[in-house]
Scaffold this motif. Structure first.
Motif, PDB file in Angstrom:
ATOM      1  N   ALA A 316       0.846  -1.190   0.000  1.00 51.30           N
ATOM      2  CA  ALA A 316       0.000   0.000   0.000  1.00 51.30           C
ATOM      3  C   ALA A 316       0.881   1.239   0.000  1.00 51.30           C
ATOM      4  O   ALA A 316       1.708   1.412   0.882  1.00 51.30           O
ATOM      5  CB  ALA A 316      -0.887  -0.011   1.235  1.00 51.30           C
ATOM      6  N   ILE A 318       1.362   4.916   0.677  1.00 54.22           N
ATOM      7  CA  ILE A 318       0.648   5.928   1.464  1.00 54.22           C
ATOM      8  C   ILE A 318       1.394   7.264   1.501  1.00 54.22           C
ATOM      9  O   ILE A 318       0.943   8.213   2.110  1.00 54.22           O
ATOM     10  CB  ILE A 318       0.378   5.420   2.892  1.00 54.22           C
ATOM     11  N   ASP A 320       3.272  10.255  -0.965  1.00 58.56           N
ATOM     12  CA  ASP A 320       3.387  10.668  -2.363  1.00 58.56           C
ATOM     13  C   ASP A 320       4.843  10.985  -2.705  1.00 58.56           C
ATOM     14  O   ASP A 320       5.744  10.766  -1.897  1.00 58.56           O
ATOM     15  CB  ASP A 320       2.445  11.844  -2.663  1.00 58.56           C
ATOM     16  N   LYS A 326      -0.531  10.525   1.685  1.00 61.04           N
ATOM     17  CA  LYS A 326      -1.482  10.650   0.583  1.00 61.04           C
ATOM     18  C   LYS A 326      -2.910  10.611   1.090  1.00 61.04           C
ATOM     19  O   LYS A 326      -3.181  10.083   2.163  1.00 61.04           O
ATOM     20  CB  LYS A 326      -1.304   9.444  -0.358  1.00 61.04           C
ATOM     21  N   SER A 327      -3.758  11.113   0.269  1.00 64.39           N
ATOM     22  CA  SER A 327      -5.184  10.903   0.542  1.00 64.39           C
ATOM     23  C   SER A 327      -5.568   9.579  -0.094  1.00 64.39           C
ATOM     24  O   SER A 327      -5.602   9.455  -1.322  1.00 64.39           O
ATOM     25  CB  SER A 327      -5.982  12.062  -0.069  1.00 64.39           C
ATOM     26  N   CYS A 328      -5.796   8.572   0.734  1.00 62.51           N
ATOM     27  CA  CYS A 328      -6.118   7.253   0.199  1.00 62.51           C
ATOM     28  C   CYS A 328      -6.855   6.464   1.281  1.00 62.51           C
ATOM     29  O   CYS A 328      -6.844   6.855   2.446  1.00 62.51           O
ATOM     30  CB  CYS A 328      -4.855   6.535  -0.267  1.00 62.51           C
ATOM     31  N   PRO A 329      -7.493   5.373   0.902  1.00 61.07           N
ATOM     32  CA  PRO A 329      -8.336   4.657   1.873  1.00 61.07           C
ATOM     33  C   PRO A 329      -7.567   4.204   3.117  1.00 61.07           C
ATOM     34  O   PRO A 329      -8.143   4.113   4.191  1.00 61.07           O
ATOM     35  CB  PRO A 329      -8.806   3.430   1.082  1.00 61.07           C
ATOM     36  N   GLU A 330      -6.254   3.905   2.972  1.00 57.77           N
ATOM     37  CA  GLU A 330      -5.499   3.384   4.108  1.00 57.77           C
ATOM     38  C   GLU A 330      -5.270   4.431   5.187  1.00 57.77           C
ATOM     39  O   GLU A 330      -5.140   4.113   6.361  1.00 57.77           O
ATOM     40  CB  GLU A 330      -4.139   2.840   3.647  1.00 57.77           C
ATOM     41  N   GLU A 333      -8.324  10.180   7.836  1.00 62.97           N
ATOM     42  CA  GLU A 333      -8.223  11.608   7.549  1.00 62.97           C
ATOM     43  C   GLU A 333      -7.760  12.389   8.752  1.00 62.97           C
ATOM     44  O   GLU A 333      -7.003  13.346   8.638  1.00 62.97           O
ATOM     45  CB  GLU A 333      -9.567  12.122   7.042  1.00 62.97           C
ATOM     46  N   THR A 349      -3.806  13.802   6.116  1.00 57.51           N
ATOM     47  CA  THR A 349      -3.452  13.819   4.703  1.00 57.51           C
ATOM     48  C   THR A 349      -2.720  15.108   4.346  1.00 57.51           C
ATOM     49  O   THR A 349      -3.077  16.185   4.826  1.00 57.51           O
ATOM     50  CB  THR A 349      -4.693  13.681   3.798  1.00 57.51           C
ATOM     51  N   ASP A 480      -1.352   5.912 -14.208  1.00 55.66           N
ATOM     52  CA  ASP A 480      -1.941   6.647 -13.084  1.00 55.66           C
ATOM     53  C   ASP A 480      -3.200   7.414 -13.483  1.00 55.66           C
ATOM     54  O   ASP A 480      -4.024   7.746 -12.635  1.00 55.66           O
ATOM     55  CB  ASP A 480      -0.915   7.639 -12.499  1.00 55.66           C
TER      56      ASP A 480
END
Length: 974
Positions: A316, A318, A320, A326-330, A333, A349, A480
């Motif tokens: 995963a 996480i 950038d 990163k803003s990602c599901p893992e 917030e 994030t 991407d």
RNA sequence: GGGCAUUUAGCUCAGUUGGUAGAGCAUCUCGUUUACACCGAGGCGGUCGGAAGUUCAAGUCUUUCAAUGCCCACCA
């Protein structure tokens, strides 16, 4: 052919290498003597030089490796083979790029990005043009004899084309694939980095021990409901996809049993996100470090990535490219941080990695069990000092399993071998545990990967449908931006709109083709001629590869599987791994440490010939490391007694040559005759002895060459020339024994001339210099058949480089009367006599008389024929059989079984003589005691071989007889 | 962590199949002798890293320990 003016016209006392060496270098090169030739009927011998970096300068390793190769090349050339020593340089990807980048910054304060890729590459090429061949010029100073007309470069047209073809062929065979890999990434410069661009900094790192909740599935009873992981990077926890423990760790035996019986049944919860990840067993987890539990973050740690590969874990991402969350599901917030004023909400994030770490640590509260500090190294980008971030990226791989298998079986069937043999272990181990080879590099300087991309996204297709589509097809992926990108390998794009992969190939990918691609094009142009084909057919596979051990895997192994794949043949038969030259105190030399020794400095000081003598003495089969035998002067320049010794050897040889000319010109003119026409009946003891010694030497040397034992070659020639030829034979010649001085002249000339040929591969300059002098002073027409290889144009046949290497004992020579043995006996007498003088303090001005007593007819005849020699060498007035009565005091010594008496009346007092003789007795007693105790041991008599017992008895008897002689004389003195 | 190598004279190193240790340099002594003083001759100097084992016999073969160095990998 002309000779070096300085030496020829004025035979000075001292040999000066520098003028002679540059004279002959010019001569050889301007006549193109080393350009490769092909004669259909001749044997072939070839070596490819491991290509030095194009930016490089000659260092000790090059000098040693090059000398070894040159000696082999010169030896085989003199054996009459067609030889090719193929040289060239390597573009050396990142190494060169960094050098040029530094230069650019220094000269113009610009970065490569300021110039742009195209312009930067042009710059690098220009840089290569002006500095690139420095090392080739330095090779000339070493006296190396490669084919300088075919210098190749890993970036010239032919080669570049071949590299691309190789990639395409691998690609088309399905051996190349796209894969993920962790690379070094600079979040500031947004570029990936090589190891060479990383600086290490010693710091104290904080190790955090963090509690992860545990859960089993289905619910099982376990003794613990949480596990404590140790990490220096808590901010990457959201990228965790497992927690790993060592299967042998008794602290977790409960968990381990459960995982063993049901893999995946124990789950850990990532704090804050509560994502469930498996607890796995991996033996690479250290039990004595941290807590024994390791959080596995495949996308952000190289080691974790390896673990993930082993366990098929997902990864995963996480962080950038700028190392922000990163803003990602893992990634949750927000997190709540407990402060004195209560809970504060913090958004995660977009947070920078260090800030994220701080907040997470604060937010962990009771779940942070401890914080420890320990010393560690931090990786920094050398240009901006930003900490390196491991970064998951797309790379090209070569699948290794099949290539490795083929290479191993070629080795097992004996198609090539390592010298020394022990290095085959390194080769075999590496290949049998080999991982796939990552061949893409994110730099500009190199062979750009011949893969082209184009967007082939079908209209009106959802992202999910695209992913489905890609799964069933080769050579495409979703980028991407959710576009379907197709790719293919080709020398050029099929459509101008298709764009090329920006990455370049690993430098070793191109070096791996070196032993065959260099032979396929003389000047590196794309079109290959008939001559090119002939060269390749004649000289491939090459005979020998000589290199250092640190690149056995990086380079040697890769040449082997590349050759087997592309040429269906091995690249070389014998792989010589030579030692590494260390500093005098046994450390690795490195330019940055400032402890490197410049071989050119040694040449300037001692000459290339003398330097080569040392490199030859190191050879191939000695130790794996060798210390440089020297020290730094007050003025910080390097000096070496060993190099000095070899410089003196050159001087000695030069003087032996001077003396020889002097002698040959005595009593009228001298014309060398072929050995078959010598009058053998005129040989005296010394003549036969030196010939015998010489032919033994020839055999030794050729046998040593056979097994690449250059140090034996060097040592035995050195010892012969100095100790046998100069110290004894030349002295014998001065005495003019025997009636026919012409025969002696023939032998004197023969030994000198043949010794030059024997020595030439090691000391090419001085041997050529002297040989040419001999040629211009004497008429070679009667002997040229026996010393010059056939079928050569005059240009070649008039240089010692192409003369015959002495490699067998000629038929004319036999030692029927054991003259060689008799000579050794005579030399023994002279040694004893000198000892007598020295120990008793008798001046050389005093001539001595010697009386001998011998039962041995061989000894008697030797004494008679070598009378003049003994008289001259020992300053002896009279040498005759012992009469019945001799006036005392006498000194006595025994050589083999014969006794020698030296009257010392009025010269030395009796006590001194006595103590001298007693000293001899004391020494004898030591040996006698040893032999007696052995012979008295029943075990020895029972178990030792008969021959051994007889031999031991005989030597004891001889020693006892000697002792008796000394005892008798002592008694007589009293 | 894995692998490889080294340990012998003051220094740098030889030592082939087990038979009781050699060379160069350094040091000391002698020597200007018609190739070379960048030379020649002679001497001094070693329980072969430690321990154990095999053997009549170990510098050499086996095991083990130690020191030194190099290569590769790794470092939550």
């Amino acid at each position: 052919m002309s000779t070096s003016q300085t030496q020829n016209s004025d035979k000075t006392k001292h040999y000066s290498p520098s003028e002679v060496e540059s004279f002959w270098t010019d001569h050889w090169l301007s006549n193109n003597l080393f350009n490769c030739q092909i004669h259909p009927h001749k044997e072939k011998f070839s070596i490819v030089l491991p290509p030095p970096n194009v930016t490089g300068e000659l260092h000790m390793g090059h000098a040693l490796g090059g000398t070894i190769q040159d000696i082999l090349i010169r030896y085989n050339r003199m054996l009459g083979k067609d030889v090719l020593w193929q040289i060239g340089t390597d573009h050396a990807g990142i190494g060169t790029q960094i050098v040029v980048e530094k230069d650019l910054k220094k000269q113009e304060s610009k970065t490569k990005e300021d110039l742009g890729r195209h312009e930067f590459i042009k710059r690098t090429q220009a840089w290569k043009e002006s500095y690139g061949n420095k090392i080739i010029e330095q090779m000339k100073l070493m006296g190396f004899s490669p084919d300088y007309s075919r210098i190749r470069y890993t970036m010239d047209d032919h080669y570049a084309h071949s590299v691309q073809s190789a990639f395409i062929k691998y690609f088309d065979s399905g051996l190349i694939y796209k894969g993920k890999r962790i690379t070094n990434w600079c979040p500031h410069c947004l570029t990936s980095l090589s190891d060479l661009e990383i600086e290490k900094e010693q710091i104290n790192k904080k190790l955090y021990k963090i509690r992860y909740k545990l859960k089993t599935q289905p619910a099982n009873k376990i003794t613990q409901d949480f596990i404590v992981v140790a990490t220096t990077r808590p901010e990457t926890m959201f990228g965790d996809t497992a927690v790993a423990i060592n299967p042998e760790d008794s602290r977790f035996s409960d968990l381990i049993n459960l995982i063993r019986s049901q893999p995946g049944s124990v789950l850990a919860l990532i704090p804050f996100s509560n994502k469930e990840i498996p607890v796995i067993l991996d033996e690479h987890v250290k039990m004595d470090f941290g807590t024994g539990a390791l959080k596995v973050t495949p996308a952000h740690d190289a080691n974790d990535f390896e673990i993930a590969l082993r366990h098929n874990l997902p990864s995963a991402v996480i962080l950038d490219k700028t190392a922000k969350l990163k803003s990602c599901p893992e990634v949750p917030e927000i997190i709540n941080i407990k402060t004195e004023e209560g809970f504060v909400t913090q958004s995660l994030t977009g947070l920078d990695r260090y800030k994220a770490r701080d907040y997470i640590i604060q937010a962990l509260g009771d779940d942070l069990l401890a914080t420890e500090e320990y010393a560690q190294e931090k990786d920094l980008h050398d240009r901006c000092n930003t900490e390196i971030e491991p970064y998951l990226s797309n790379q090209w791989y070569v699948s290794m399993s099949e290539l490795a298998k083929v290479s191993l079986s070629a080795f097992d069937s004996g198609r090539f071998k390592f010298v020394p043999e022990r290095y085959s272990g390194i080769f075999k181990n590496w290949l049998s545990e080999i991982k796939d080879w990552c061949i893409s590099r994110q730099i500009w300087w190199g062979h750009q990967i011949p893969v082209f991309y184009y967007d082939d996204t079908p209209a009106n297709t959802s992202v999910q449908e695209l992913h489905q589509l890609v799964k069933s097809q080769n050579n495409c992926f979703i980028d991407d931006n959710d576009r379907l990108i197709r790719y293919y390998a080709s020398q050029s794009p099929r459509d101008p709109a298709h764009y090329q992969d920006p990455d370049v190939l690993d430098t070793w990918f191109s070096s791996a083709l070196w032993p065959f691609e260099t032979l396929k094009s003389e000047h590196g142009s794309l079109n290959s001629s008939d001559w090119d084909k002939k060269v390749y057919q004649s000289f491939y596979p090459t005979s020998v590869l000589a290199t250092a051990r640190e690149i056995i895997n990086l380079w040697v192994t890769r040449m082997i599987f590349s050759s087997l794949f592309f040429e269906q043949d091995i690249p070389f038969r014998d792989i010589l791994i030579h030692p590494v030259v260390q500093t005098p105190d046994g450390k690795r030399m490195s330019k940055s440490k400032g402890n490197a020794i410049d071989p050119l400095e040694m040449i300037a000081k001692y000459g290339a010939d003398a330097s080569r003598m040392w490199y030859a003495s190191v050879g191939v089969i000695s130790n794996q490391d060798v210390k440089f035998p020297g020290q730094k002067d007050k003025d910080k320049s390097w000096t070496s007694d060993t190099f000095e010794q070899y410089k003196k050897f050159a001087n000695k040889l030069f003087n032996a040559f001077k003396f020889t000319c002097l002698k040959l010109n005595e009593d009228g003119s001298f014309i060398p005759q072929a050995p078959e026409n010598w009058d053998k009946s005129k040989f005296n003891l010394a003549d036969t002895w030196i010939l015998n010694k010489f032919f033994v030497l020839v055999t030794t040397v050729n046998q040593a060459f056979e097994i690449y034992d250059l140090s034996s070659v060097q040592k035995s020639i050195y010892e012969f020339i100095w100790f046998d030829f100069c110290d004894w034979y030349i002295e014998a010649v001065k005495v003019k024994q025997g009636a026919d001085f012409n025969t002696q002249k023939q032998i004197l000339f023969y030994i000198l001339e043949a010794s030059l040929r024997l020595l030439h591969p090691i000391m090419p300059f001085i041997t050529e210099e002297i040989w040419q002098n001999l040629k211009s002073s004497f008429d070679f027409s009667n002997i040229s058949d026996s010393i010059i290889n056939k079928d050569l144009d005059t240009k070649y046949s008039s240089s010692i480089c192409f003369a015959k290497y002495p490699n067998s004992c000629p038929a004319f020579f036999e030692d029927n009367n054991n003259f060689a043995e008799k000579m050794e006996f005579i030399l023994g007498i002279i040694s004893q006599l000198r000892n007598t003088r020295q120990s008793l303090g008798i001046s050389w001005a005093n001539q001595l008389d010697i009386y001998y007593e011998t039962q041995n007819p061989g000894h008697r005849s030797a004494l008679e024929s070598a009378q003049a020699f003994v008289q001259e060498m020992g300053k002896v007035a009279k040498l005759s059989p012992k009469p019945e009565h001799l006036a005392r005091p006498l000194n006595v010594f025994v050589v083999e079984s014969s006794k020698f008496y030296v009257p010392l009346l009025n010269l030395v007092d009796i006590e001194k003589i006595k103590s001298g003789i007693n000293l001899k007795i004391t020494k004898l007693d030591k040996d006698i005691l040893g032999l007696e105790s052995r012979l008295n041991s029943p075990n020895f008599i029972q178990n030792a071989s008969k021959e051994k017992i007889i031999e031991t008895k005989a030597s004891l008897e001889q020693l006892l007889a000697q002792k008796q002689t000394y005892l008798d004389e002592i008694t007589a003195l009293i």
